[in-house]
Scaffold this motif. Structure first.
Motif, mmCIF file in Angstrom:
data_model
loop_
_atom_site.group_PDB
_atom_site.id
_atom_site.type_symbol
_atom_site.label_atom_id
_atom_site.label_comp_id
_atom_site.label_asym_id
_atom_site.label_seq_id
_atom_site.Cartn_x
_atom_site.Cartn_y
_atom_site.Cartn_z
ATOM 1 N N GLN A 81 60.126 10.262 24.138
ATOM 2 C CA GLN A 81 59.782 10.258 25.428
ATOM 3 C C GLN A 81 58.858 9.007 25.882
ATOM 4 O OE1 GLN A 81 58.357 13.941 26.652
ATOM 5 N NE2 GLN A 81 56.826 13.169 28.021
ATOM 6 N N VAL A 82 58.038 8.729 24.899
ATOM 7 C CA VAL A 82 56.841 7.598 25.238
ATOM 8 C C VAL A 82 57.773 6.104 25.405
ATOM 9 C CG1 VAL A 82 55.045 6.298 24.239
ATOM 10 C CG2 VAL A 82 55.031 8.780 23.958
ATOM 11 N N ILE A 83 58.592 5.980 24.500
ATOM 12 C CA ILE A 83 59.341 4.792 24.739
ATOM 13 C C ILE A 83 60.163 4.808 25.943
ATOM 14 C CG2 ILE A 83 60.925 3.246 23.531
ATOM 15 C CD1 ILE A 83 58.396 3.093 22.266
ATOM 16 N N LEU A 84 60.977 5.756 26.138
ATOM 17 C CA LEU A 84 61.883 5.713 27.497
ATOM 18 C C LEU A 84 60.853 5.732 28.562
ATOM 19 C CD1 LEU A 84 64.381 8.300 26.366
ATOM 20 C CD2 LEU A 84 64.743 6.179 26.293
ATOM 21 N N GLU A 85 59.717 6.140 28.735
ATOM 22 C CA GLU A 85 58.885 6.223 29.844
ATOM 23 C C GLU A 85 58.543 4.727 30.017
ATOM 24 O OE1 GLU A 85 57.125 10.797 30.294
ATOM 25 O OE2 GLU A 85 56.026 9.125 29.161
ATOM 26 N N SER B 279 63.312 18.968 25.519
ATOM 27 C CA SER B 279 62.087 19.331 25.383
ATOM 28 C C SER B 279 61.330 20.354 26.178
ATOM 29 C CB SER B 279 60.944 17.864 25.513
ATOM 30 O OG SER B 279 60.785 17.852 26.622
ATOM 31 N N GLY B 280 62.151 21.044 27.064
ATOM 32 C CA GLY B 280 61.586 21.886 28.037
ATOM 33 C C GLY B 280 60.819 21.604 29.209
ATOM 34 N N ASN B 281 60.704 19.981 29.385
ATOM 35 C CA ASN B 281 59.639 19.460 30.474
ATOM 36 C C ASN B 281 60.754 19.512 31.803
ATOM 37 O OD1 ASN B 281 58.107 18.412 32.010
ATOM 38 N ND2 ASN B 281 57.452 17.058 30.495
ATOM 39 N N ILE B 282 60.950 20.747 32.429
ATOM 40 C CA ILE B 282 61.765 20.951 33.495
ATOM 41 C C ILE B 282 61.590 20.228 34.896
ATOM 42 C CG2 ILE B 282 63.275 22.633 34.927
ATOM 43 C CD1 ILE B 282 64.019 22.503 31.779
ATOM 44 N N LYS B 283 60.135 20.308 35.052
ATOM 45 C CA LYS B 283 59.614 19.679 36.209
ATOM 46 C C LYS B 283 59.870 17.980 36.000
ATOM 47 C CE LYS B 283 55.312 18.775 38.589
ATOM 48 N NZ LYS B 283 53.783 18.779 38.419
ATOM 49 N N LYS B 284 59.517 17.545 34.965
ATOM 50 C CA LYS B 284 59.573 15.928 34.816
ATOM 51 C C LYS B 284 61.333 15.810 34.824
ATOM 52 C CE LYS B 284 55.912 13.842 33.562
ATOM 53 N NZ LYS B 284 55.392 12.570 34.492
ATOM 54 N N ALA B 285 62.084 16.576 34.290
ATOM 55 C CA ALA B 285 63.764 16.537 34.306
ATOM 56 C C ALA B 285 64.052 16.524 35.886
ATOM 57 C CB ALA B 285 64.249 17.589 33.721
ATOM 58 N N ALA B 286 63.602 17.150 36.756
ATOM 59 C CA ALA B 286 63.910 17.308 38.131
ATOM 60 C C ALA B 286 63.261 15.860 38.891
ATOM 61 C CB ALA B 286 63.275 18.587 38.881
ATOM 62 N N GLU B 287 62.134 15.638 38.394
ATOM 63 C CA GLU B 287 61.575 14.362 39.048
ATOM 64 C C GLU B 287 62.678 13.196 38.630
ATOM 65 O OE1 GLU B 287 57.710 13.547 37.635
ATOM 66 O OE2 GLU B 287 56.951 15.512 38.791
ATOM 67 N N SER B 288 63.160 13.230 37.444
ATOM 68 C CA SER B 288 64.124 12.073 36.756
ATOM 69 C C SER B 288 65.478 12.127 37.897
ATOM 70 C CB SER B 288 64.314 12.106 35.501
ATOM 71 O OG SER B 288 63.192 12.001 34.862
ATOM 72 N N LEU B 289 65.732 13.535 37.784
ATOM 73 C CA LEU B 289 67.124 13.732 38.648
ATOM 74 C C LEU B 289 67.000 13.066 40.093
ATOM 75 C CD1 LEU B 289 70.227 14.457 38.891
ATOM 76 C CD2 LEU B 289 69.084 16.898 39.465
ATOM 77 N N GLU B 290 65.863 13.332 40.770
ATOM 78 C CA GLU B 290 65.485 12.895 42.087
ATOM 79 C C GLU B 290 65.764 11.382 42.106
ATOM 80 O OE1 GLU B 290 62.764 14.388 45.749
ATOM 81 O OE2 GLU B 290 62.109 14.891 43.580
ATOM 82 N N ARG B 291 64.794 10.697 41.089
ATOM 83 C CA ARG B 291 65.037 9.382 41.173
ATOM 84 C C ARG B 291 66.315 8.707 41.027
ATOM 85 N NH1 ARG B 291 60.276 7.698 37.050
ATOM 86 N NH2 ARG B 291 60.645 9.820 36.774
ATOM 87 N N LEU B 292 67.173 9.316 40.121
ATOM 88 C CA LEU B 292 68.616 9.000 39.699
ATOM 89 C C LEU B 292 69.384 9.166 41.049
ATOM 90 C CD1 LEU B 292 69.186 10.935 36.639
ATOM 91 C CD2 LEU B 292 69.217 8.362 36.762
ATOM 92 N N VAL B 293 69.279 10.119 41.951
ATOM 93 C CA VAL B 293 70.136 10.334 43.240
ATOM 94 C C VAL B 293 69.417 9.326 44.097
ATOM 95 C CG1 VAL B 293 70.106 11.811 45.183
ATOM 96 C CG2 VAL B 293 70.134 13.062 42.795
ATOM 97 N N ASP B 294 68.359 8.903 44.204
ATOM 98 C CA ASP B 294 67.852 7.668 45.019
ATOM 99 C C ASP B 294 68.385 6.739 44.672
ATOM 100 O OD1 ASP B 294 65.916 9.424 46.549
ATOM 101 O OD2 ASP B 294 64.040 9.065 45.023
ATOM 102 N N ILE B 295 68.595 6.154 43.323
ATOM 103 C CA ILE B 295 69.420 4.737 43.220
ATOM 104 C C ILE B 295 70.891 5.049 43.359
ATOM 105 C CG2 ILE B 295 69.852 3.394 41.221
ATOM 106 C CD1 ILE B 295 66.965 4.386 39.742
ATOM 107 N N ASP B 296 71.356 6.265 42.984
ATOM 108 C CA ASP B 296 72.734 6.123 42.928
ATOM 109 C C ASP B 296 73.220 7.483 43.177
ATOM 110 O OD1 ASP B 296 75.589 6.023 43.061
ATOM 111 O OD2 ASP B 296 75.594 5.061 41.009
ATOM 112 N N ALA B 297 73.328 7.798 44.505
ATOM 113 C CA ALA B 297 73.746 9.187 44.971
ATOM 114 C C ALA B 297 75.166 9.569 44.457
ATOM 115 C CB ALA B 297 73.350 9.636 46.422
ATOM 116 N N TYR B 298 75.954 8.478 44.416
ATOM 117 C CA TYR B 298 77.275 8.819 44.097
ATOM 118 C C TYR B 298 77.592 8.929 42.612
ATOM 119 C CZ TYR B 298 77.568 7.163 48.745
ATOM 120 O OH TYR B 298 77.247 6.968 50.112
#
Length: 867
Positions: free
Chosen positions: A323-327, A356-375
């Motif tokens: 997680q540290v490296i990916l962030e 890892s069960g960090n659902i809040k961060k997962a949701a934030e990541s998905l939101e950024r993914l949609v911002d970059i490429d919603a398709y």
């Protein structure tokens, strides 16, 4: 001495009477009196040779050779040896052979010297004269330092005689040669023998440690280097020692060394990345993050962002679950505005957060993914993984953005959701296939219109009209395409319908009847593109802007192939400009890593091969490799090319080609992509050539290559338009001869003109191809500098003045001096191009007048006024 002279006189008289034997006796008497007498020695050799007694002659020629070597008459000594001694019947003594080898070495004949030293060494060894043999082997090793066996023979001979320093050096060299030849085990053994003889030598210990590292014995390498570590500051030593420490598990001490190396010498970046990698492997992700953060600060400060990103990609790819490296990896690509790489790292982060069960961060990541490429089709899958685990309102907000990006089914009005209708044709039915074919043709036409490929768009519309007659009456999207292309099927009214004027249906429509389309407003884009097409359109716009910003045709071609090759991930990309069937006027090539550029002859063969291919319905020229074909020679399995047409002449004027080393099925959108980039590339090249032509037509003096003053304002206006459109800087420099008006009165116009021509010719190599040089007055030049800031213009002015400092005027005078006035264009919001040019000219005049007031021989750079 008197007796010697008498004997010599007697010998000469005997020779005059042809009494050879008596003459020999006289010469021998001379040698009895004076054994080193050269004349008598040579005479005896010549006389015995004359009497056909080569063995006796060789004795005296050998003595003569020895006599000639001593007083350094080397040329004559070599001639004597080569003629009489080298191929004689008797064996020469090893000392004489060694002397002959030394003379060959001094004459720069290494092969002959090695051969003779080898003979001498064998004779010395046979006579148990090991010291002398060793001297010969040392000379041979010096003459042939790349021969492992000779270095080894010297080392072993020196070791037997107890010459440890010489033996250690020779074993060291032999070990280096073994390592270079790919024999790590032999290198380790030889370097070990060198270390045994000279353990106190730092160079021996370092190379032996490197050999141990290469064979995997890091602990031994640490022990070898430890005695030297306290006093060492050499970068090569520290990197080797830190590498050994890392491999042996001592990460903290390796970090201390590498931190010091980075701090003191700004080196060791690659080793620090490896250290971060090892920290992650050891489960110490936070320490890895600290190292990477420190590296980022240093490398970004040194303008090495691209190098840092490349090295970071290597670390991130090895640890997709950290997680540290990916962030940290994601933050780098986000900061560098690399959306595609940022998107891929966010995907990995989403999976790590979810696991890892960090659902809040997962949701934030998905939101950024949609911002970059919603398709991206995987977004919906990720959304389903979060369902029931995060707030429903949050999910709905993300889902609504995904729905907005979805592709509605053709034929449905925008205000009604797609119904699950039993009458909807199945994709596998004949009707479904026809609808799909219509959709494909419409999308192709839309893209051709988007790229301004009118002829290709008309071909598609004609095919639609033939395959689906009357479809435009039911399909507003197709009707809109006809209007955009200004073409209608034969017999169809050409009057355009205004939006909203279509009459409503007279009553309820039966299920079997065609469904009426809702009116669609006419825009520059019609229909809905797939995610792949949208990415292509976005990339086309980005690449076209980059091409347009280049200053030279060569740079435009290079930009095009590099962008196309990287985006399509191909092995080779090639852009050429020129008439088909002839060698290209210009060419540029992109090659993937470890792929060598193609020679010019192979490029010509590839063009000829692709020109013979039959174009598909989209204009793509696809060829496959066969045994012995030019594609196989280039390491390609398949290639796709498009012909680029000159818009003015409608004739082929170039080609853009991509090739892949592995089998690949080329997609239609890739042909569209190449065609769009190729058209923009050719258009930009044509415009640049036109600008150069206009400049050449405005030249007032072919001898100097300068534009006339009449071209000054028009060139400034052109460059101001370009700078304002692209948001790039524009500078103007006026370079004038100090006291020019006074010199004109004193010397006359003709001498001053000749000097200005001389000045212009000396300065032309310094200015760039896109810079414009103008004859401003009889004693001054103006330089229009596109894409140049005030600081850049000042650097150029300094170079110009330095280059002109050595020139002398054609009249008798001391060295003249030059002054320069420099200004940068001001792009105020309310300024148009004429305002920019007027302000630029006025401030340039003021700057050069200010230089005159300061007494000349200076540069005045007027700062750009604050807006």
């Amino acid at each position: 001495m008197a007796d010697v002279s008498k004997h010599l006189d007697r010998a000469k008289r005997f020779l005059e009477k042809n009494r050879v034997e008596d003459a020999i006796e006289a010469y021998l008497a001379v040698l009895d009196e004076m054994p080193q007498h050269q004349e008598a020695t040579q005479a005896l050799g010549d006389l015995y040779a004359r009497m056909d007694q080569p063995d006796r002659a060789a004795v005296y020629y050998g003595l003569l050779f020895d006599l000639l070597v001593e007083p350094k008459d080397e040329t004559k000594a070599l001639a004597i040896y080569n003629r009489f001694l080298r191929v004689g019947r008797g064996q020469q003594p090893p000392e004489r052979i060694a002397r002959y080898a030394f003379l060959q070495q001094k004459q720069n004949h290494p092969d002959e010297a090695i051969e003779q030293y080898s003979k001498a060494a064998e004779l010395f060894a046979a006579a148990s004269r090991e010291e002398d043999a060793l001297f010969c082997w040392e000379r041979i090793a010096q003459l042939d330092p790349e021969n492992l066996s000779r270095q080894l023979r010297l080392a072993e001979g020196a070791e037997r005689l107890g010459k440890t320093a010489l033996a250690a050096r020779a074993f060291l060299r032999a070990g280096q040669l073994a390592s270079a030849s790919g024999s790590p085990a032999d290198a380790l053994q030889l370097l070990g023998r060198a270390y045994k003889l000279a353990p106190q030598e730092r160079s021996v210990g370092l190379l032996y440690a490197q050999a141990n590292l290469q064979t995997g014995n890091a602990v031994r390498a640490v022990a070898l280097l430890e005695p030297f570590a306290a006093s060492e500051s050499d970068a090569a030593f520290i990197t080797t020692f830190s590498d050994a420490l890392m491999r042996s598990g001592n990460l903290e001490r390796a970090r201390e060394l590498l931190d010091r190396l980075l701090r003191e010498k700004n080196e060791g970046m690659t080793q620090l990345f490896e250290l971060a990698d090892r920290y992650v492997a050891a489960g110490q992700d936070q320490k890895a993050g600290e190292i990477l953060l420190a590296l980022k600060r240093r490398m970004f400060a040194d303008k090495q962002q691209n190098d840092f990103a490349t090295l970071m990609d290597g670390v991130g790819a090895k640890h997709p679950h950290s997680q540290v490296i990916l962030e940290f990896w994601a933050s780098i690509h986000n900061e560098l505005n690399r959306e595609s790489q940022y998107f891929e790292v966010l995907i990995k982060l989403f999976d790590v957060y979810l696991t890892s069960g960090n659902i809040k961060k997962a949701a934030e990541s998905l939101e950024r993914l949609v911002d970059i490429d919603a398709y991206d089709y995987r977004n919906q899958e990720r959304l389903e993984l979060l369902r029931g685990r995060v707030d429903e309102v949050h999910l709905k907000r993300i889902a609504s953005r995904l729905l907005k990006s979805g592709t509605p089914t053709p034929g449905h009005a925008s205000h009604t959701p797609p119904p699950q209708n039993a009458n909807t044709p199945s994709p596998v039915s004949e009707e479904g296939r026809q609808l799909q074919a219509l959709e494909d043709l419409i999308v192709q036409t839309e893209i051709f219109l988007q790229y301004s490929l009118q002829n290709k768009a008309l071909e598609r519309l004609q095919r639609i009209a033939a395959m689906f007659p009357g479809e435009e009456e039911r399909n507003a999207r197709l009707s809109n395409l006809y209007q955009m292309a200004n073409w209608w099927p034969q017999g169809t009214p050409k009057a355009k319908k205004e939006p909203g004027t279509e009459p409503p249906p007279a009553g309820p429509v039966a299920p079997a009847a065609p469904v009426a389309e809702a009116p669609v407003s006419i825009t520059s884009k019609t229909g809905v593109y797939s995610a792949e097409t949208l990415r292509d359109l976005s990339k086309i716009s980005e690449v076209n802007q980059k091409i347009f910003r280049q200053q030279t045709p060569r740079a435009m071609l290079n930009t095009a192939v590099n962008e196309v090759g990287s985006y399509l991930r191909v092995t080779r990309a090639l852009a050429v400009v020129g008439t088909p069937g002839r060698p290209p006027e210009m060419a540029a090539e992109f090659c993937a890593n470890s792929v060598k550029p193609a020679p010019g002859a192979q490029v010509v063969l590839l063009l000829a091969h692709i020109e013979k291919a039959e174009p598909d319905e989209l204009g793509g020229l696809v060829v496959q490799a066969t045994e012995g074909s030019i594609l196989s020679d280039l390491g390609l399995a398949t290639a796709l090319g498009v012909m680029i047409t000159d818009k003015e002449t409608q004739m082929p004027a170039g080609m853009l080609i991509v090739g892949n080393a592995e089998a690949r099925k080329w997609k239609p959108n890739e042909a569209y992509f190449l065609q769009a980039i190729g058209d923009q590339m050719l258009m930009s090249v044509s415009h640049t050539r036109l600008r150069s032509l206009v400049r050449r037509m405005g030249v007032s003096d072919e001898r100097s290559g300068l534009l006339s003053r009449s071209s000054y304002q028009s060139c400034l206006l052109t460059e101001a338009d370009r700078a304002r459109t692209q948001g790039t800087p524009l500078a103007l420099t006026i370079l004038q001869i100090d006291r020019g008006a006074e010199l004109l009165r004193q010397q006359g116009e003709s001498p001053l003109e000749r000097f200005l021509e001389q000045l212009a010719r000396s300065l032309q190599p310094i200015v760039r191809q896109n810079d414009v040089a103008v004859k401003y007055t009889s004693w001054s030049l103006a330089f229009i500098l596109p894409d140049t800031t005030l600081a850049g213009a000042q650097n150029l002015a300094d170079k110009l003045r330095r280059a002109a400092s050595g020139l002398r005027p054609p009249w008798d005078s001391t060295q003249i001096t030059l002054s320069a006035g420099i200004v940068e264009a001001v792009a105020k919001h309310e300024y148009d191009s004429e305002d920019i040019v007027t302000d630029l000219i006025n401030r340039a005049e003021f700057s050069i007048e200010e230089a005159r007031k300061r007494g000349g021989d200076t540069v005045v750079a007027l700062e750009t006024p604050k807006l």
